[in-house]
Design an enzyme around this catalytic site. Structure first.
Site, PDB file in Angstrom:
ATOM      1  N   CYS A 172       0.844  -1.198   0.000  1.00  0.00           N
ATOM      2  CA  CYS A 172       0.000   0.000   0.000  1.00  0.00           C
ATOM      3  C   CYS A 172       0.877   1.245   0.000  1.00  0.00           C
ATOM      4  CB  CYS A 172      -0.902   0.025   1.230  1.00  0.00           C
ATOM      5  SG  CYS A 172      -1.806  -1.506   1.534  1.00  0.00           S
ATOM      6  N   ASN A 195       0.734  -2.366   5.624  1.00  0.00           N
ATOM      7  CA  ASN A 195       1.455  -3.603   5.941  1.00  0.00           C
ATOM      8  C   ASN A 195       2.915  -3.324   6.292  1.00  0.00           C
ATOM      9  OD1 ASN A 195      -0.461  -5.610   5.874  1.00  0.00           O
ATOM     10  ND2 ASN A 195      -0.182  -6.054   3.702  1.00  0.00           N
ATOM     11  N   ARG A 241      -4.935   7.014   0.614  1.00  0.00           N
ATOM     12  CA  ARG A 241      -4.023   5.895   0.399  1.00  0.00           C
ATOM     13  C   ARG A 241      -4.525   5.002  -0.727  1.00  0.00           C
ATOM     14  NH1 ARG A 241      -5.215   1.899   4.385  1.00  0.00           N
ATOM     15  NH2 ARG A 241      -3.410   0.712   3.589  1.00  0.00           N
TER      16      ARG A 241
END
Length: 324
Positions: free
Chosen positions: A2, A79, A16
């Site tokens: 991401c 992550n 995002r």
């Protein structure tokens, strides 16, 4: 993987990409002020700030990926596999699970300054949401219109970094990502003069050669550099339409296409959605992999004094406007 970013014109924008191989039923979720969060280590979070963001709702609980509260504070979790480390509960600390972090911060804090103070007594614990649901390994970007920080819970303890670029991706840890930008300090938006050798006549045969060396692969470190360069040099008007459009172009520089990142048999990582929230107005914009038209949900059109979640399924089918 991401990528998250901030952007400021007349208003402040926070958003995002979520890059993954499957969706968990993501929804745009508004949590009103009187929805009660039952905290795993005792107590309740109620009479809090309202918030809006993208979440997976399980057992009537919003597991937020990213969200912004009514005061203009935004958080996104990305992550951080292999580096994130959570602890066991400690007496005298605010023992908060990783899935409680976003509502806990957004429910209590109006600014990054307030979040810094709240984090001083926090112990991020390893309790899963459900026994058979693995604990997500994450780190977080927290931002308002005045400042931005990165929060990481590592084996050696909690780290809070100033984030002057307003960008976050995944591994390696944030301090390494920032140091790596030194390797790209020669990048420029304008064409460069020949410094290779004064004895060679070298010509610029194309526009954009000042950016030669900007990484174009899909690794998290390369995405960090690319979005940082694009964001830090980005220009737009300050209207809502121009600002939102430019934000999607910034994150579009790291869009992931199906087929380019193979994870296994018939598994490919793609950009499931891209978000952009006007934190001043509380409007959450998004598009999805199969729908590039920008859709929006306005948190202030919901009853923010309510007790129940408001959920909106993302519009996923491509919206094509015919002109003839």
């Amino acid at each position: 993987m991401c990528t998250a970013a901030t952007y400021k014109t007349k208003d402040f924008y926070f958003g995002r990409t979520l890059d993954y191989e499957i969706s968990y039923g993501d929804q745009v979720v508004i949590t009103p002020r009187n929805y009660v969060f039952d905290l795993r280590e005792g107590g309740q979070l109620k009479n809090h700030y309202a918030m809006i963001g993208m979440a997976c709702v399980m057992e009537n609980y919003p597991l937020y990926y990213d969200a912004v509260n009514e005061k203009g504070l935004g958080i996104a979790g990305l992550n951080f596999v292999g580096n994130a480390s959570y602890k066991k509960p400690v007496e005298g600390k605010d023992n908060i699970t990783q899935f409680e972090l976003i509502p806990w911060i957004l429910g209590k804090c109006a600014t990054v300054k307030e979040a810094r103070q709240l984090l001083k007594n926090m112990n991020l614990i390893d309790t899963p949401f459900l026994p058979d649901l693995p604990v997500a390994q994450l780190h977080w970007i927290i931002a308002d219109k005045e400042e931005c920080i990165t929060l990481e819970s590592l084996e050696e303890g909690m780290k809070i970094y100033d984030n002057p670029v307003g960008v976050l991706t995944n591994n390696p840890p944030f301090n390494y990502q920032m140091f790596n930008l030194n390797n790209y300090m020669q990048l420029a938006v304008e064409n460069r003069s020949n410094t290779f050798s004064e004895n060679l006549e070298l010509n610029q045969y194309s526009r954009g050669m000042g950016g030669m060396g900007l990484p174009g692969d899909l690794s998290s470190q390369s995405r960090f550099v690319r979005v940082a360069f694009v964001k830090m040099n980005s220009l737009s008007g300050d209207s809502e339409e121009e600002s939102v459009s430019q934000f999607f172009h910034i994150l579009g520089s790291v869009d992931q296409q199906r087929g380019c990142c193979k994870l296994g048999e018939d598994k490919y990582e793609i950009t499931l959605y891209t978000s952009c929230c006007n934190t001043d107005k509380g409007i959450y914009y998004y598009n999805t992999y199969d729908n590039h038209q920008i859709s929006a949900v306005d948190m202030h059109k919901a009853d923010l004094e309510g007790e129940k979640l408001y959920t909106y399924a993302p519009i996923k089918g491509e919206q094509i406007r015919m002109q003839n």
